[in-house]
Design a protein around this motif. Structure first.
Motif, PDB file in Angstrom:
ATOM      1  N   GLY A 131       0.794  -1.219   0.000  1.00  0.00           N
ATOM      2  CA  GLY A 131       0.000   0.000   0.000  1.00  0.00           C
ATOM      3  C   GLY A 131       0.827   1.269   0.000  1.00  0.00           C
ATOM      4  O   GLY A 131       0.333   2.325   0.339  1.00  0.00           O
ATOM      5  N   GLY A 132       2.110   1.175  -0.347  1.00  0.00           N
ATOM      6  CA  GLY A 132       2.977   2.346  -0.373  1.00  0.00           C
ATOM      7  C   GLY A 132       3.407   2.826   0.994  1.00  0.00           C
ATOM      8  O   GLY A 132       3.907   3.938   1.128  1.00  0.00           O
ATOM      9  N   ILE A 133       3.226   2.003   2.007  1.00  0.00           N
ATOM     10  CA  ILE A 133       3.607   2.383   3.374  1.00  0.00           C
ATOM     11  C   ILE A 133       5.010   1.867   3.655  1.00  0.00           C
ATOM     12  O   ILE A 133       5.322   0.698   3.436  1.00  0.00           O
ATOM     13  CB  ILE A 133       2.611   1.814   4.401  1.00  0.00           C
ATOM     14  CG1 ILE A 133       1.221   2.367   4.137  1.00  0.00           C
ATOM     15  CG2 ILE A 133       3.059   2.153   5.819  1.00  0.00           C
ATOM     16  CD1 ILE A 133       0.143   1.733   4.968  1.00  0.00           C
ATOM     17  N   ASP A 134       5.867   2.753   4.137  1.00  0.00           N
ATOM     18  CA  ASP A 134       7.254   2.406   4.420  1.00  0.00           C
ATOM     19  C   ASP A 134       7.375   1.947   5.876  1.00  0.00           C
ATOM     20  O   ASP A 134       7.233   2.737   6.801  1.00  0.00           O
ATOM     21  CB  ASP A 134       8.137   3.625   4.169  1.00  0.00           C
ATOM     22  CG  ASP A 134       9.610   3.334   4.347  1.00  0.00           C
ATOM     23  OD1 ASP A 134       9.987   2.148   4.392  1.00  0.00           O
ATOM     24  OD2 ASP A 134      10.397   4.295   4.432  1.00  0.00           O
ATOM     25  N   PHE A 135       7.631   0.653   6.046  1.00  0.00           N
ATOM     26  CA  PHE A 135       7.783   0.091   7.389  1.00  0.00           C
ATOM     27  C   PHE A 135       9.242   0.017   7.847  1.00  0.00           C
ATOM     28  O   PHE A 135       9.518  -0.469   8.935  1.00  0.00           O
ATOM     29  CB  PHE A 135       7.167  -1.310   7.456  1.00  0.00           C
ATOM     30  CG  PHE A 135       5.671  -1.301   7.423  1.00  0.00           C
ATOM     31  CD1 PHE A 135       4.949  -0.888   8.517  1.00  0.00           C
ATOM     32  CD2 PHE A 135       4.991  -1.701   6.285  1.00  0.00           C
ATOM     33  CE1 PHE A 135       3.561  -0.872   8.498  1.00  0.00           C
ATOM     34  CE2 PHE A 135       3.610  -1.696   6.255  1.00  0.00           C
ATOM     35  CZ  PHE A 135       2.896  -1.279   7.358  1.00  0.00           C
ATOM     36  N   SER A 136      10.173   0.501   7.034  1.00  0.00           N
ATOM     37  CA  SER A 136      11.585   0.373   7.381  1.00  0.00           C
ATOM     38  C   SER A 136      11.961   1.087   8.682  1.00  0.00           C
ATOM     39  O   SER A 136      12.751   0.537   9.456  1.00  0.00           O
ATOM     40  CB  SER A 136      12.472   0.826   6.227  1.00  0.00           C
ATOM     41  OG  SER A 136      12.253   2.169   5.907  1.00  0.00           O
ATOM     42  N   PRO A 137      11.434   2.290   8.995  1.00  0.00           N
ATOM     43  CA  PRO A 137      11.794   2.880  10.293  1.00  0.00           C
ATOM     44  C   PRO A 137      11.352   2.026  11.474  1.00  0.00           C
ATOM     45  O   PRO A 137      12.083   1.888  12.458  1.00  0.00           O
ATOM     46  CB  PRO A 137      11.072   4.231  10.295  1.00  0.00           C
ATOM     47  CG  PRO A 137      10.845   4.551   8.876  1.00  0.00           C
ATOM     48  CD  PRO A 137      10.652   3.238   8.188  1.00  0.00           C
ATOM     49  N   MET A 138      10.171   1.416  11.370  1.00  0.00           N
ATOM     50  CA  MET A 138       9.692   0.575  12.460  1.00  0.00           C
ATOM     51  C   MET A 138      10.575  -0.666  12.609  1.00  0.00           C
ATOM     52  O   MET A 138      10.911  -1.068  13.725  1.00  0.00           O
ATOM     53  CB  MET A 138       8.239   0.159  12.215  1.00  0.00           C
ATOM     54  CG  MET A 138       7.661  -0.609  13.361  1.00  0.00           C
ATOM     55  SD  MET A 138       5.897  -0.907  13.286  1.00  0.00           S
ATOM     56  CE  MET A 138       5.609  -1.404  11.622  1.00  0.00           C
ATOM     57  N   VAL A 139      10.985  -1.254  11.494  1.00  0.00           N
ATOM     58  CA  VAL A 139      11.849  -2.432  11.547  1.00  0.00           C
ATOM     59  C   VAL A 139      13.203  -2.077  12.163  1.00  0.00           C
ATOM     60  O   VAL A 139      13.733  -2.817  12.996  1.00  0.00           O
ATOM     61  CB  VAL A 139      12.016  -3.045  10.135  1.00  0.00           C
ATOM     62  CG1 VAL A 139      13.085  -4.112  10.120  1.00  0.00           C
ATOM     63  CG2 VAL A 139      10.688  -3.587   9.637  1.00  0.00           C
ATOM     64  N   VAL A 140      13.745  -0.924  11.780  1.00  0.00           N
ATOM     65  CA  VAL A 140      15.039  -0.500  12.336  1.00  0.00           C
ATOM     66  C   VAL A 140      14.915  -0.221  13.829  1.00  0.00           C
ATOM     67  O   VAL A 140      15.778  -0.640  14.622  1.00  0.00           O
ATOM     68  CB  VAL A 140      15.582   0.729  11.575  1.00  0.00           C
ATOM     69  CG1 VAL A 140      16.774   1.331  12.291  1.00  0.00           C
ATOM     70  CG2 VAL A 140      15.950   0.351  10.151  1.00  0.00           C
TER      71      VAL A 140
END
Length: 90
Positions: A59-68
């Motif tokens: 859906g175009g949502i960037d989850f990379s900050p949460m993963v980091v």
């Protein structure tokens, strides 16, 4: 440990800043806003970019900050705590 906490705060502030710019609350044409954005980008992108390449973006949502952030809190910090304990016990 303190540096990791500071980096977590920088990452959170960067996410808030990006959302404020995307929703038009902050004007990215303003020179000060642009410089702050470049500052956050230079601090966070070296860590976020490899994670973005591995993660899908549903859906175009960037989850990379949460993963980091989760990686720092639940993987990196416990490893560093154990490493420091081992060094102190020697």
């Amino acid at each position: 440990m303190r540096l990791l906490n500071i980096y977590c705060w920088i990452l959170l502030l960067s996410c808030i800043f990006i959302n404020l710019c995307m929703f038009g609350i902050l004007d990215s044409r303003n020179q000060l806003v642009w410089k702050v954005g470049v500052f956050f980008n230079r601090l966070t992108e070296p860590v976020l970019e490899p994670v973005r390449r591995l993660l899908p973006m549903p859906g175009g949502i960037d989850f990379s900050p949460m993963v980091v952030l989760l990686g720092i809190q639940y993987v990196v910090q416990p490893i560093l705590v154990e490493l420091f304990r081992m060094l102190i016990m020697r």
